[in-house]
Write a protein that holds these residues in place. Sequence first.
Motif, mmCIF file in Angstrom:
data_model
loop_
_atom_site.group_PDB
_atom_site.id
_atom_site.type_symbol
_atom_site.label_atom_id
_atom_site.label_comp_id
_atom_site.label_asym_id
_atom_site.label_seq_id
_atom_site.Cartn_x
_atom_site.Cartn_y
_atom_site.Cartn_z
ATOM 1 N N MET A 1 73.823 -3.360 33.844
ATOM 2 C CA MET A 1 73.944 -4.651 34.544
ATOM 3 C C MET A 1 73.202 -5.740 33.766
ATOM 4 O O MET A 1 72.064 -5.544 33.360
ATOM 5 C CB MET A 1 73.350 -4.491 35.947
ATOM 6 N N ILE A 2 73.858 -6.849 33.561
ATOM 7 C CA ILE A 2 73.274 -7.973 32.822
ATOM 8 C C ILE A 2 72.299 -8.731 33.719
ATOM 9 O O ILE A 2 72.569 -8.929 34.905
ATOM 10 C CB ILE A 2 74.395 -8.922 32.353
ATOM 11 N N ASP A 3 71.202 -9.169 33.130
ATOM 12 C CA ASP A 3 70.263 -10.020 33.866
ATOM 13 C C ASP A 3 70.738 -11.466 33.735
ATOM 14 O O ASP A 3 70.327 -12.196 32.829
ATOM 15 C CB ASP A 3 68.843 -9.838 33.303
ATOM 16 N N LEU A 39 82.632 -19.303 41.810
ATOM 17 C CA LEU A 39 82.201 -18.232 42.719
ATOM 18 C C LEU A 39 82.916 -18.330 44.061
ATOM 19 O O LEU A 39 83.310 -17.322 44.640
ATOM 20 C CB LEU A 39 80.682 -18.276 42.925
ATOM 21 N N PHE A 40 83.093 -19.553 44.542
ATOM 22 C CA PHE A 40 83.804 -19.784 45.794
ATOM 23 C C PHE A 40 85.243 -19.259 45.686
ATOM 24 O O PHE A 40 85.715 -18.500 46.545
ATOM 25 C CB PHE A 40 83.786 -21.280 46.126
ATOM 26 N N LEU A 41 85.938 -19.653 44.610
ATOM 27 C CA LEU A 41 87.325 -19.210 44.419
ATOM 28 C C LEU A 41 87.403 -17.702 44.185
ATOM 29 O O LEU A 41 88.332 -17.043 44.650
ATOM 30 C CB LEU A 41 87.969 -19.965 43.244
ATOM 31 N N ALA A 42 86.413 -17.157 43.497
ATOM 32 C CA ALA A 42 86.370 -15.705 43.254
ATOM 33 C C ALA A 42 86.284 -14.950 44.574
ATOM 34 O O ALA A 42 86.902 -13.899 44.739
ATOM 35 C CB ALA A 42 85.185 -15.361 42.360
ATOM 36 N N GLY A 43 85.531 -15.500 45.524
ATOM 37 C CA GLY A 43 85.411 -14.885 46.850
ATOM 38 C C GLY A 43 86.743 -14.859 47.572
ATOM 39 O O GLY A 43 87.103 -13.853 48.209
ATOM 40 N N ILE A 44 87.502 -15.939 47.452
ATOM 41 C CA ILE A 44 88.815 -16.018 48.097
ATOM 42 C C ILE A 44 89.815 -15.084 47.405
ATOM 43 O O ILE A 44 90.613 -14.415 48.051
ATOM 44 C CB ILE A 44 89.328 -17.476 48.077
ATOM 45 N N GLU A 45 89.737 -15.048 46.080
ATOM 46 C CA GLU A 45 90.667 -14.235 45.293
ATOM 47 C C GLU A 45 90.305 -12.744 45.325
ATOM 48 O O GLU A 45 91.024 -11.923 44.779
ATOM 49 C CB GLU A 45 90.699 -14.728 43.832
ATOM 50 N N LYS A 46 89.142 -12.440 45.895
ATOM 51 C CA LYS A 46 88.680 -11.055 46.038
ATOM 52 C C LYS A 46 88.640 -10.292 44.712
ATOM 53 O O LYS A 46 89.247 -9.237 44.560
ATOM 54 C CB LYS A 46 89.552 -10.302 47.047
ATOM 55 N N ILE A 47 87.914 -10.851 43.749
ATOM 56 C CA ILE A 47 87.780 -10.152 42.465
ATOM 57 C C ILE A 47 86.535 -9.262 42.491
ATOM 58 O O ILE A 47 85.634 -9.468 43.296
ATOM 59 C CB ILE A 47 87.783 -11.123 41.264
ATOM 60 N N SER A 48 86.498 -8.293 41.598
ATOM 61 C CA SER A 48 85.419 -7.302 41.597
ATOM 62 C C SER A 48 84.084 -7.906 41.159
ATOM 63 O O SER A 48 84.052 -8.962 40.531
ATOM 64 C CB SER A 48 85.774 -6.148 40.660
ATOM 65 N N GLU A 49 83.007 -7.195 41.476
ATOM 66 C CA GLU A 49 81.655 -7.641 41.090
ATOM 67 C C GLU A 49 81.536 -7.790 39.581
ATOM 68 O O GLU A 49 80.934 -8.745 39.090
ATOM 69 C CB GLU A 49 80.597 -6.651 41.602
ATOM 70 N N SER A 50 82.097 -6.849 38.839
ATOM 71 C CA SER A 50 81.989 -6.921 37.372
ATOM 72 C C SER A 50 82.746 -8.130 36.828
ATOM 73 O O SER A 50 82.313 -8.772 35.873
ATOM 74 C CB SER A 50 82.490 -5.632 36.715
ATOM 75 N N GLU A 51 83.873 -8.454 37.453
ATOM 76 C CA GLU A 51 84.628 -9.643 37.027
ATOM 77 C C GLU A 51 83.890 -10.922 37.407
ATOM 78 O O GLU A 51 83.920 -11.901 36.665
ATOM 79 C CB GLU A 51 86.029 -9.625 37.635
ATOM 80 N N ILE A 52 83.232 -10.907 38.562
ATOM 81 C CA ILE A 52 82.442 -12.073 38.981
ATOM 82 C C ILE A 52 81.334 -12.335 37.964
ATOM 83 O O ILE A 52 81.069 -13.485 37.599
ATOM 84 C CB ILE A 52 81.875 -11.888 40.410
ATOM 85 N N LEU A 54 81.403 -11.683 34.755
ATOM 86 C CA LEU A 54 82.031 -12.300 33.569
ATOM 87 C C LEU A 54 82.392 -13.749 33.844
ATOM 88 O O LEU A 54 82.215 -14.627 32.986
ATOM 89 C CB LEU A 54 83.284 -11.514 33.156
ATOM 90 N N LEU A 55 82.889 -14.022 35.041
ATOM 91 C CA LEU A 55 83.238 -15.382 35.440
ATOM 92 C C LEU A 55 82.006 -16.285 35.430
ATOM 93 O O LEU A 55 82.055 -17.417 34.928
ATOM 94 C CB LEU A 55 83.872 -15.342 36.836
ATOM 95 N N ARG A 56 80.903 -15.793 35.959
ATOM 96 C CA ARG A 56 79.651 -16.570 35.965
ATOM 97 C C ARG A 56 79.199 -16.883 34.548
ATOM 98 O O ARG A 56 78.744 -18.000 34.264
ATOM 99 C CB ARG A 56 78.545 -15.805 36.699
ATOM 100 N N LEU A 57 79.324 -15.912 33.653
ATOM 101 C CA LEU A 57 78.931 -16.133 32.257
ATOM 102 C C LEU A 57 79.846 -17.168 31.594
ATOM 103 O O LEU A 57 79.371 -18.079 30.905
ATOM 104 C CB LEU A 57 78.962 -14.813 31.472
ATOM 105 N N ALA A 58 81.137 -17.062 31.839
ATOM 106 C CA ALA A 58 82.080 -18.025 31.254
ATOM 107 C C ALA A 58 81.799 -19.435 31.764
ATOM 108 O O ALA A 58 81.797 -20.396 30.992
ATOM 109 C CB ALA A 58 83.522 -17.608 31.576
ATOM 110 N N GLU A 92 85.268 -6.149 24.551
ATOM 111 C CA GLU A 92 86.368 -6.433 25.487
ATOM 112 C C GLU A 92 85.958 -7.501 26.505
ATOM 113 O O GLU A 92 86.718 -8.436 26.783
ATOM 114 C CB GLU A 92 86.765 -5.141 26.207
ATOM 115 N N ASP A 93 84.742 -7.372 27.044
ATOM 116 C CA ASP A 93 84.257 -8.370 28.011
ATOM 117 C C ASP A 93 84.021 -9.723 27.347
ATOM 118 O O ASP A 93 84.296 -10.769 27.939
ATOM 119 C CB ASP A 93 82.980 -7.874 28.697
ATOM 120 N N LEU A 94 83.543 -9.697 26.122
ATOM 121 C CA LEU A 94 83.324 -10.943 25.387
ATOM 122 C C LEU A 94 84.658 -11.664 25.174
ATOM 123 O O LEU A 94 84.744 -12.886 25.317
ATOM 124 C CB LEU A 94 82.647 -10.647 24.047
#
Length: 194
Positions: A1-3, A39-52, A54-58, A92-94
């Motif tokens: 898990m990334i800090d 993060l708000f849209l991710a909650g609605i789209e129901k994406i996984s924790e690991s994808e969230i 990556l989204l936060r990092l992007a 792959e995540d990068l």
Amino acid sequence: MIDFEKIQKRVYQDILEKLPDYLTYHNLAHTQYVSEKALFLAGIEKISESEIELLRLAALFHDTGFVENPKNHEEIGCGIATKYLKDLVSDEDLKKIHGMIMATKIPQTPTNQLERIIADADLEYLGTDDFLRQGNALYEELLHFNPSLSEQAWNELQLTFLEKHDYHTDYCKKYREPKKQENIESVKEKLKVL
């Protein structure tokens, strides 16, 4: 898990808090806004924790390229993200993070769910009551690079941009598009007055 908090703190200190004052739109507050909306849209789209994650990092890195150059800042931001993350995430995540950063480039051409989320988070304000305030901040920033940009030319630019823009997530299509249409009308009204 990334800090994430640790990375965020470093990026804030190294880059986002050092952005020049003339960046009245592409600044730390904008990055925080895009992160919050993503993060708000991710909650609605129901994406996984690991994808969230990556989204936060992007979202964190999507405009860091402004520290070097507003032109091609997305490509520069991908390079900056690589520098910070190459030892922390898989190749792959990068690649996914780079894809999301590039999805914010105008014209937006997201190719997957995560890219659609960040693309909409970046321009979500176009369909909100905050349109005028954020638009004025962007105009002020553009004036730094082009002092002769008249209010008329800015409004024409905004109108063209708004009319070409499309939302990519179901939420924004349903809940932001109607207000965006109102904002288009308000820009048209301004152009009649000028």
